[in-house]
Design a protein around this motif. Structure first.
Motif, PDB file in Angstrom:
ATOM      1  N   ASP B  14       0.706  -1.188  -0.014  1.00 34.78           N
ATOM      2  CA  ASP B  14      -0.119   0.161  -0.181  1.00 34.78           C
ATOM      3  C   ASP B  14       0.793   1.076   0.216  1.00 34.78           C
ATOM      4  O   ASP B  14       0.467   2.383  -0.738  1.00 34.78           O
ATOM      5  N   ASP B  15       1.849   1.131   0.601  1.00 36.03           N
ATOM      6  CA  ASP B  15       2.744   2.722   0.501  1.00 36.03           C
ATOM      7  C   ASP B  15       3.362   2.783  -0.791  1.00 36.03           C
ATOM      8  O   ASP B  15       3.546   3.888  -1.213  1.00 36.03           O
ATOM      9  N   GLU B  16       3.766   1.484  -1.659  1.00 32.85           N
ATOM     10  CA  GLU B  16       4.250   1.546  -2.704  1.00 32.85           C
ATOM     11  C   GLU B  16       3.044   2.094  -3.530  1.00 32.85           C
ATOM     12  O   GLU B  16       3.416   2.916  -4.637  1.00 32.85           O
ATOM     13  N   MET B  17       1.875   1.640  -3.595  1.00 38.23           N
ATOM     14  CA  MET B  17       0.923   1.862  -4.699  1.00 38.23           C
ATOM     15  C   MET B  17       0.443   3.262  -4.343  1.00 38.23           C
ATOM     16  O   MET B  17       0.323   4.063  -5.228  1.00 38.23           O
ATOM     17  N   VAL B  18       0.151   3.831  -3.070  1.00 35.63           N
ATOM     18  CA  VAL B  18      -0.275   5.196  -2.894  1.00 35.63           C
ATOM     19  C   VAL B  18       0.623   5.934  -3.265  1.00 35.63           C
ATOM     20  O   VAL B  18       0.273   7.084  -3.934  1.00 35.63           O
ATOM     21  N   ALA B  66      -4.812  -9.935  -7.344  1.00 29.62           N
ATOM     22  CA  ALA B  66      -4.301  -8.861  -7.124  1.00 29.62           C
ATOM     23  C   ALA B  66      -5.208  -7.370  -7.066  1.00 29.62           C
ATOM     24  O   ALA B  66      -5.085  -6.568  -6.304  1.00 29.62           O
ATOM     25  N   ASP B  67      -5.856  -7.550  -8.130  1.00 31.54           N
ATOM     26  CA  ASP B  67      -6.829  -6.412  -8.459  1.00 31.54           C
ATOM     27  C   ASP B  67      -7.896  -6.291  -7.177  1.00 31.54           C
ATOM     28  O   ASP B  67      -8.049  -4.933  -6.703  1.00 31.54           O
ATOM     29  N   ALA B  68      -8.183  -7.283  -6.587  1.00 34.78           N
ATOM     30  CA  ALA B  68      -9.285  -7.324  -5.451  1.00 34.78           C
ATOM     31  C   ALA B  68      -8.482  -6.518  -4.312  1.00 34.78           C
ATOM     32  O   ALA B  68      -9.013  -5.699  -3.475  1.00 34.78           O
ATOM     33  N   LEU B  69      -7.097  -6.788  -4.083  1.00 35.82           N
ATOM     34  CA  LEU B  69      -6.506  -6.111  -2.923  1.00 35.82           C
ATOM     35  C   LEU B  69      -6.109  -4.625  -3.414  1.00 35.82           C
ATOM     36  O   LEU B  69      -6.247  -3.785  -2.581  1.00 35.82           O
ATOM     37  N   ALA B  70      -5.902  -4.349  -4.661  1.00 41.67           N
ATOM     38  CA  ALA B  70      -5.311  -3.001  -5.012  1.00 41.67           C
ATOM     39  C   ALA B  70      -6.525  -2.173  -4.946  1.00 41.67           C
ATOM     40  O   ALA B  70      -6.250  -1.118  -4.416  1.00 41.67           O
ATOM     41  N   PHE B  71      -7.500  -2.712  -5.449  1.00 39.90           N
ATOM     42  CA  PHE B  71      -8.756  -1.599  -5.477  1.00 39.90           C
ATOM     43  C   PHE B  71     -10.143  -2.024  -4.980  1.00 39.90           C
ATOM     44  O   PHE B  71     -10.924  -1.264  -5.019  1.00 39.90           O
ATOM     45  N   GLY B  72     -10.147  -3.100  -4.270  1.00 39.78           N
ATOM     46  CA  GLY B  72     -11.243  -3.808  -4.060  1.00 39.78           C
ATOM     47  C   GLY B  72     -11.496  -3.664  -2.417  1.00 39.78           C
ATOM     48  O   GLY B  72     -12.497  -4.333  -1.985  1.00 39.78           O
ATOM     49  N   ASN B 283     -11.793   3.865  -8.665  1.00 41.32           N
ATOM     50  CA  ASN B 283     -13.427   4.338  -9.479  1.00 41.32           C
ATOM     51  C   ASN B 283     -13.493   3.443 -10.395  1.00 41.32           C
ATOM     52  O   ASN B 283     -14.754   2.854 -10.206  1.00 41.32           O
ATOM     53  N   LEU B 284     -12.521   3.242 -11.396  1.00 37.38           N
ATOM     54  CA  LEU B 284     -13.043   2.160 -12.269  1.00 37.38           C
ATOM     55  C   LEU B 284     -13.398   0.619 -11.915  1.00 37.38           C
ATOM     56  O   LEU B 284     -14.389   0.024 -12.304  1.00 37.38           O
ATOM     57  N   TYR B 285     -12.541   0.347 -10.801  1.00 36.99           N
ATOM     58  CA  TYR B 285     -12.930  -0.944 -10.291  1.00 36.99           C
ATOM     59  C   TYR B 285     -14.256  -1.111  -9.795  1.00 36.99           C
ATOM     60  O   TYR B 285     -14.890  -2.124  -9.564  1.00 36.99           O
ATOM     61  N   ARG B 286     -14.707  -0.018  -8.982  1.00 35.92           N
ATOM     62  CA  ARG B 286     -15.918  -0.016  -8.488  1.00 35.92           C
ATOM     63  C   ARG B 286     -17.199   0.150  -9.258  1.00 35.92           C
ATOM     64  O   ARG B 286     -18.182  -0.367  -9.253  1.00 35.92           O
ATOM     65  N   THR B 287     -16.843   0.979 -10.451  1.00 34.20           N
ATOM     66  CA  THR B 287     -17.980   1.545 -11.348  1.00 34.20           C
ATOM     67  C   THR B 287     -18.148   0.184 -12.490  1.00 34.20           C
ATOM     68  O   THR B 287     -19.143  -0.021 -12.703  1.00 34.20           O
ATOM     69  N   HIS B 288     -17.023  -0.655 -12.665  1.00 40.04           N
ATOM     70  CA  HIS B 288     -17.312  -1.619 -13.676  1.00 40.04           C
ATOM     71  C   HIS B 288     -16.570  -3.041 -13.008  1.00 40.04           C
ATOM     72  O   HIS B 288     -15.659  -3.343 -13.440  1.00 40.04           O
ATOM     73  N   PRO B 289     -17.187  -3.678 -12.254  1.00 42.84           N
ATOM     74  CA  PRO B 289     -16.873  -4.866 -11.593  1.00 42.84           C
ATOM     75  C   PRO B 289     -16.483  -5.788 -12.535  1.00 42.84           C
ATOM     76  O   PRO B 289     -17.150  -6.272 -13.457  1.00 42.84           O
TER      77      PRO B 289
END
Lengths: 146, 293
Positions: B14-18, B66-72, B283-289
């Motif tokens: 999360d440090d790296e991502m943010v 990985a996406d579920a962790l990154a954006f979910g 946003n994208l991940y939430r808007t277009h599951p």
């Protein structure tokens, strides 16, 4: 299988194949399966997914009915020392100076060593921007990684 | 996977991502092309590292992808330090945050290099040569700004002073640190890494005569604008000077004492600046599951 992999080019340096770049770590061919372990170069490289797709396509073409398994592994770590002499030559011919220890890498256009690093960061994670004082051309260099 | 190891993995990822997202906000806005490429490349590296760490967590069974962790995840499920989410403000502020984070990351990569968490060590071996370019970049700008014209030096030291307390909290011990110590996942405790980092930062600051950054943090000045002898408007009243929380000079060395300012990032507590970033990032991940890109 080797020659199929020799035909898979790096999408961002189309003169170099993935074998030239030293990305192929292990291959296994049996009558049941074609397996290959690849080493990613720079971690943030978006070409990685394209390479996986291209390798799958190339292997499926020769696999017949056998399944194809393409894996990316982290061990051993990929370094620029894995780039083959042929790869370095192809890279230079494409206009990208291959990685070297010294700061003044030869210009891929005119061969002069009167060059310097303009920026450690270039258009992709693996490239730097350099400049040649002799022919006044900016050029890209492959970033060292070891 | 082991829950304690997951907290470590997520803190780093999360440090790296943010950090990557914040640096990426500069793309297209930096005054000259080389620096635009530099910040964008560093952002791309950091997000690449985050992706590899999320993939490892997913492979070990922590999430379906990985996406579920990154954006979910909800905003309060992110485990990065508050420092990383601070908005870019001006270039000096961005560089101050970048310097404080990347020097700390360098210490962390070193401190975990002998970890018993083999898959993590493998990834770090691949990250380290890339991170070296980041610290060189940060240190180059550090000296350029710290040694630069008055305005650059002023803005940079103010930014460092205001971020110093939260930078210390990058090393806030993880909730599961005790068990991570016991099984050898963290051979060097956070507190010891913090000591190493503070020594390095102190050296850097002292070599440019900026040690006051460690002594006091600045608060935004509050006051009326008054004309000065040169005719320029200036804010009246000195900016409030407060001690940087959590650190103290003892026997000629700066050491950590007591708590952590802005603590809680590792437990999901974030500042108001994270909400809009989270909103945009996910946003994208939430808007277009289920979307792929």
């Amino acid at each position: 299988m080797r020659s199929a992999l020799d035909g898979v080019m790096d999408p961002e340096i189309p003169a170099c194949s993935i074998t030239d770049l030293g990305m192929v770590e292990r291959i296994k061919v049996t009558s049941e399966v074609l397996e290959v372990d690849l080493l990613p170069t720079f971690v943030g490289c978006p070409a990685t997914d394209m390479i996986r797709r291209d390798v799958e396509k190339a292997l499926k073409a020769i696999a017949g009915d056998a399944p194809v398994i393409v894996r990316f592994v982290w061990d051993p770590p990929w370094t620029t020392d894995r780039i083959t002499p042929e790869g370095r030559k192809a890279m230079s011919g494409f206009g990208i100076a291959p990685p070297l220890l010294q700061i003044a890498v030869p210009c891929p256009y005119c061969g002069s060593r009167e060059t310097f690093i303009e920026s450690e960061f270039g258009p992709t994670p693996c490239r730097t921007i350099r400049y040649c004082r002799s022919c006044s051309n900016p050029f890209e260099g492959f970033k060292r990684k070891e | 996977m082991d829950d304690a190891r997951l907290t470590l993995l997520l803190a780093i990822a999360d440090d790296e991502m943010v950090t990557g997202h914040r640096l990426g906000e500069w793309t297209g806005w930096v005054p000259y092309i080389e620096e635009d490429l530099a910040l964008s490349s560093i952002a791309q590296d950091e997000i690449g590292h985050a992706k590899a760490l999320y993939e490892l967590a997913a492979d070990l069974g922590a999430a379906p992808s990985a996406d579920a962790l990154a954006f979910g995840r909800r905003a309060d499920q992110y485990r990065h330090a508050v420092l990383c989410e601070r908005s870019n403000k001006d270039f000096a502020y961005t560089i101050a945050r970048h310097y404080l984070y990347d020097t700390a990351d360098e210490i962390r990569l070193g401190g975990l290099s002998q970890s018993s968490f083999k898959e993590l060590v493998q990834l770090f071996t691949v990250f380290r040569p890339e991170e070296r370019y980041h610290t060189v970049h940060a240190r180059t700008w550090f000296s350029r700004l710290a040694d630069g014209p008055v305005d650059a030096k002023h803005r940079f030291s103010e930014a460092l002073a205001s971020l110093m307390g939260e930078a210390v909290a990058l090393f806030e011990p993880l909730p599961a640190e005790e068990s991570l110590r016991e099984d050898g996942t963290m051979p060097v405790p956070s507190e010891q890494m913090l000591g190493r980092w503070l020594d390095g930062v102190t050296r850097d600051l002292e070599s440019f005569g900026l040690e006051r950054v460690l002594e006091e943090r600045s608060e935004p000045a509050i006051g009326d604008l008054v004309p000065t002898s040169s005719g320029a408007a200036e804010e009246s009243g000195d900016a409030a000077r407060l001690r940087v929380p959590g650190i103290e000079r003892q026997d000629g060395r700066w050491v950590h004492t007591g708590g952590f300012e802005g603590a809680g990032g590792r437990r999901g507590h974030h500042s108001e600046e994270f909400a809009p970033l989270w909103e945009e990032m996910t946003n994208l991940y939430r808007t277009h599951p289920g979307a792929t890109w």
